[in-house]
Enzyme design. Sequence first.
Site, mmCIF file in Angstrom:
data_model
loop_
_atom_site.group_PDB
_atom_site.id
_atom_site.type_symbol
_atom_site.label_atom_id
_atom_site.label_comp_id
_atom_site.label_asym_id
_atom_site.label_seq_id
_atom_site.Cartn_x
_atom_site.Cartn_y
_atom_site.Cartn_z
ATOM 1 N N ARG A 16 0.806 -1.216 0.000
ATOM 2 C CA ARG A 16 0.000 0.000 0.000
ATOM 3 C C ARG A 16 0.846 1.276 0.000
ATOM 4 O O ARG A 16 0.337 2.368 -0.185
ATOM 5 C CB ARG A 16 -0.960 -0.021 1.206
ATOM 6 C CG ARG A 16 -2.040 -1.087 1.086
ATOM 7 C CD ARG A 16 -2.744 -1.351 2.411
ATOM 8 N NE ARG A 16 -1.994 -2.274 3.263
ATOM 9 C CZ ARG A 16 -2.389 -2.680 4.478
ATOM 10 N NH1 ARG A 16 -3.516 -2.218 4.989
ATOM 11 N NH2 ARG A 16 -1.651 -3.513 5.185
ATOM 12 N N LYS A 23 8.761 -0.737 2.936
ATOM 13 C CA LYS A 23 8.049 0.116 3.894
ATOM 14 C C LYS A 23 8.867 0.374 5.159
ATOM 15 O O LYS A 23 8.944 1.504 5.640
ATOM 16 C CB LYS A 23 6.704 -0.520 4.276
ATOM 17 C CG LYS A 23 5.977 0.271 5.364
ATOM 18 C CD LYS A 23 4.534 -0.122 5.529
ATOM 19 C CE LYS A 23 4.383 -1.379 6.349
ATOM 20 N NZ LYS A 23 2.960 -1.678 6.614
ATOM 21 N N ASP A 104 5.799 -1.154 11.733
ATOM 22 C CA ASP A 104 5.116 -0.027 11.101
ATOM 23 C C ASP A 104 4.243 0.736 12.089
ATOM 24 O O ASP A 104 3.300 1.395 11.691
ATOM 25 C CB ASP A 104 4.313 -0.490 9.882
ATOM 26 C CG ASP A 104 3.235 -1.508 10.256
ATOM 27 O OD1 ASP A 104 3.202 -1.947 11.421
ATOM 28 O OD2 ASP A 104 2.422 -1.830 9.372
ATOM 29 N N GLU A 156 -9.591 -9.608 11.825
ATOM 30 C CA GLU A 156 -8.893 -8.719 10.887
ATOM 31 C C GLU A 156 -9.884 -8.032 9.956
ATOM 32 O O GLU A 156 -10.941 -8.592 9.638
ATOM 33 C CB GLU A 156 -7.891 -9.534 10.069
ATOM 34 C CG GLU A 156 -6.735 -10.048 10.872
ATOM 35 C CD GLU A 156 -5.990 -8.926 11.591
ATOM 36 O OE1 GLU A 156 -5.714 -7.887 10.962
ATOM 37 O OE2 GLU A 156 -5.711 -9.080 12.790
ATOM 38 N N ASN A 171 -6.301 -4.096 18.064
ATOM 39 C CA ASN A 171 -5.011 -4.731 18.330
ATOM 40 C C ASN A 171 -3.898 -3.827 17.796
ATOM 41 O O ASN A 171 -3.838 -3.533 16.606
ATOM 42 C CB ASN A 171 -4.983 -6.093 17.620
ATOM 43 C CG ASN A 171 -3.595 -6.681 17.559
ATOM 44 O OD1 ASN A 171 -2.787 -6.492 18.475
ATOM 45 N ND2 ASN A 171 -3.319 -7.409 16.485
ATOM 46 N N ARG A 336 28.978 23.497 4.058
ATOM 47 C CA ARG A 336 28.798 22.197 3.398
ATOM 48 C C ARG A 336 29.663 21.141 4.095
ATOM 49 O O ARG A 336 30.458 21.451 4.975
ATOM 50 C CB ARG A 336 29.130 22.347 1.918
ATOM 51 C CG ARG A 336 28.073 23.191 1.172
ATOM 52 C CD ARG A 336 28.494 23.501 -0.242
ATOM 53 N NE ARG A 336 28.950 22.308 -0.933
ATOM 54 C CZ ARG A 336 29.809 22.314 -1.951
ATOM 55 N NH1 ARG A 336 30.317 23.452 -2.387
ATOM 56 N NH2 ARG A 336 30.170 21.187 -2.513
ATOM 57 N N TYR A 390 39.331 24.502 -7.916
ATOM 58 C CA TYR A 390 39.070 23.467 -8.921
ATOM 59 C C TYR A 390 39.567 23.964 -10.267
ATOM 60 O O TYR A 390 39.172 25.043 -10.731
ATOM 61 C CB TYR A 390 37.557 23.196 -8.958
ATOM 62 C CG TYR A 390 37.138 22.089 -9.874
ATOM 63 C CD1 TYR A 390 37.726 20.831 -9.802
ATOM 64 C CD2 TYR A 390 36.131 22.295 -10.817
ATOM 65 C CE1 TYR A 390 37.322 19.806 -10.655
ATOM 66 C CE2 TYR A 390 35.716 21.276 -11.658
ATOM 67 C CZ TYR A 390 36.316 20.033 -11.575
ATOM 68 O OH TYR A 390 35.920 19.029 -12.415
ATOM 69 N N ALA A 426 43.418 44.367 -2.474
ATOM 70 C CA ALA A 426 42.092 44.190 -3.060
ATOM 71 C C ALA A 426 42.233 43.767 -4.513
ATOM 72 O O ALA A 426 43.048 44.304 -5.264
ATOM 73 C CB ALA A 426 41.306 45.492 -2.964
HETATM 74 C C1 UD1 Z 1 -1.597 -6.017 11.793
HETATM 75 C C2 UD1 Z 1 -2.480 -6.919 12.620
HETATM 76 C C3 UD1 Z 1 -3.707 -6.137 13.067
HETATM 77 C C4 UD1 Z 1 -3.306 -4.902 13.826
HETATM 78 C C5 UD1 Z 1 -2.325 -4.056 13.002
HETATM 79 C C6 UD1 Z 1 -1.777 -2.945 13.850
HETATM 80 C C7 UD1 Z 1 -2.110 -9.127 11.654
HETATM 81 C C8 UD1 Z 1 -2.699 -10.200 10.831
HETATM 82 N N1 UD1 Z 1 -2.882 -8.042 11.823
HETATM 83 O O1 UD1 Z 1 -2.319 -5.697 10.624
HETATM 84 O O2 UD1 Z 1 -4.515 -6.945 13.906
HETATM 85 O O3 UD1 Z 1 -4.443 -4.134 14.170
HETATM 86 O O4 UD1 Z 1 -1.231 -4.859 12.540
HETATM 87 O O5 UD1 Z 1 -0.986 -2.066 13.083
HETATM 88 O O6 UD1 Z 1 -1.036 -9.263 12.154
HETATM 89 N N2 UD1 Z 1 4.963 -8.639 8.168
HETATM 90 C C9 UD1 Z 1 5.936 -9.588 7.931
HETATM 91 N N3 UD1 Z 1 5.610 -10.625 7.084
HETATM 92 C C10 UD1 Z 1 4.403 -10.752 6.497
HETATM 93 C C11 UD1 Z 1 3.429 -9.766 6.775
HETATM 94 C C12 UD1 Z 1 3.730 -8.719 7.620
HETATM 95 O O7 UD1 Z 1 7.048 -9.530 8.441
HETATM 96 O O8 UD1 Z 1 4.215 -11.711 5.758
HETATM 97 C C13 UD1 Z 1 5.318 -7.480 9.061
HETATM 98 C C14 UD1 Z 1 5.221 -6.159 8.318
HETATM 99 O O9 UD1 Z 1 6.482 -5.798 7.767
HETATM 100 C C15 UD1 Z 1 4.763 -5.194 9.410
HETATM 101 C C16 UD1 Z 1 4.015 -6.072 10.405
HETATM 102 O O10 UD1 Z 1 4.373 -7.411 10.115
HETATM 103 O O11 UD1 Z 1 5.852 -4.597 10.060
HETATM 104 C C17 UD1 Z 1 2.492 -5.884 10.299
HETATM 105 O O12 UD1 Z 1 2.102 -6.248 8.999
HETATM 106 P P1 UD1 Z 1 0.917 -5.517 8.225
HETATM 107 O O13 UD1 Z 1 0.711 -6.228 6.952
HETATM 108 O O14 UD1 Z 1 1.131 -4.063 8.174
HETATM 109 O O15 UD1 Z 1 -0.297 -5.838 9.185
HETATM 110 P P2 UD1 Z 1 -1.666 -5.055 9.296
HETATM 111 O O16 UD1 Z 1 -2.520 -5.409 8.143
HETATM 112 O O17 UD1 Z 1 -1.418 -3.612 9.499
HETATM 113 CA CA CA Z 2 0.306 -2.361 9.444
#
Ligand code: UD1
Ligand code: CA
Length: 455
Positions: A16, A23, A104, A156, A171, A336, A390, A426
């Site tokens: 997204r 990200k 994130d 979710e 959550n 700089r 330069y 000068a």
């Molecule tokens: C997730 C939670 C949601 C919560 C929200 C809070 C899940 C299923 N849902 O949703 O309940 O309200 O966070 O911000 O967890 N990531 C991986 N591998 C993957 C997918 C994700 O490492 O395969 C990592 C992402 O880099 C990120 C974190 O997990 O840092 C959360 O992933 P994201 O896809 O943003 O979850 P949300 O849909 O926001």
């Molecule tokens: Ca997220």
Amino acid sequence: MDQWAGVVLAAGEGKRMNSRVSKVLHQVCGKELVRYPVELLRELGVQQVVVVVSPSNAAGVQALFGDTVEYVTQEEALGTGDALNRAKHLLDGQFPHLLVMGSDAPLVRLHSVKPLMESHLDSSNDMTFLTAHAATAQDLGRVVRDPEGRVTSIVEAAESRDDSGEPAEINVGVYCFSTKWLWENIGGVGPGSPGGDQERYITALAAIGAGADARIETGATADPDDLQGVNNRLQLSQVEEVQRRRIREHWMLAGVTMPDPASVYIDADVKIGQDTVILPNTMILGRSEIGEDCQIGPSSIIRDSKIGNHCRATASMLEEAVMEDSVDIGPFSHLRPGAYLESGVHIGNFVEVKESRFAAGAVMGHFGYVGDASIGAQANLGAGMVTCNYDGRDKHRTNIGAGAFIGCDTMLVAPVTVGAEATTGAGAVVTKDVPPGRLAVGVPAKITDRRTKTN
Ligand code: UD1
Ligand code: CA
């Protein structure tokens, strides 16, 4: 915190964001998103930290942390549950409790997470996670409870067809687990959901645990803003706005004056001393450090620079530069990379300095350029002085001795040295070295017999 290990999930695709940059490597207040949870875990004293990376961001993430954390790669983004499971082989049995965070949600702070960990231990829970109340569930996971108030599941956004738009308990994405319980149950987190998603959700553990009478509890965030995550660039800007405000508030309460805080931008890694005043329209970026009793701005940009005590930087730009104590610059000057001004140096307006050192008390009051030069103590550089560093192919150095007096509009054709206490007239175009104490005049400059000072 000797009972805890930490896992940071950073392998999501972040689709997204619509970005070529992963990200978790996008920045909030000059700091990569993934650094927020990793540094929080360190602050909490968590000893072993595992970061789950993706093939595409592994190099970028490793460049941030080196060998201070461990890494595991999730080859395909198959969901947060799958990502956590990847870390299992590094964490099996070493620490009894695990703290798991995404990458994130940079607004989550110590004073929300620490009590969560404490209550997890006090209640001997299997799973304890952070929640916050929000006006609507939006794209987040909603906490569902039974009539007794026990958590039954986290639903979710992708799974619930009817987002009522009602206020919801959300959550936040910060979880404490009993390590043993987690690894015994993570296998039950299957792919697929009513929404048709094939990902494995970490949040499914809530329903798995509730169905098996596990001890699952929640803790609330200290500040509802903590909840805001970054899934797209609009949210990135909203999170940045909150973080920027928090940073300003932190420094104001620590003794920094800001008459118009809303127009001041301070990055997360900046340090500012007591009784310094930051005037409007000023940006202090990167790893800049500013001492005490300074006046920065209005309209200054300071990036990755170090400023001592009692300095002034008015409407000027500093990049990777150093000012020792009691230095002043501006308005409208530019330091700089590699500019180093020792104590008491005065730089006025329209001066550009690059890769040059001004010794203590040297002065350059008006427009000019100093590049690849070394300026002696108390030297006076006249208006319009330029180092011609330069030649179209190579850069050359200029040395100006202590106490030298460079006349207005002097061109110093490098490589060239002007000795201590020497003078240029000068408009001189200096192509040959000027011995100490002598005067050089003309185009090209000739060394005259006249000494500028009797010695
Ligand atoms: C997730 C939670 C949601 C919560 C929200 C809070 C899940 C299923 N849902 O949703 O309940 O309200 O966070 O911000 O967890 N990531 C991986 N591998 C993957 C997918 C994700 O490492 O395969 C990592 C992402 O880099 C990120 C974190 O997990 O840092 C959360 O992933 P994201 O896809 O943003 O979850 P949300 O849909 O926001
Ligand atoms: Ca997220």
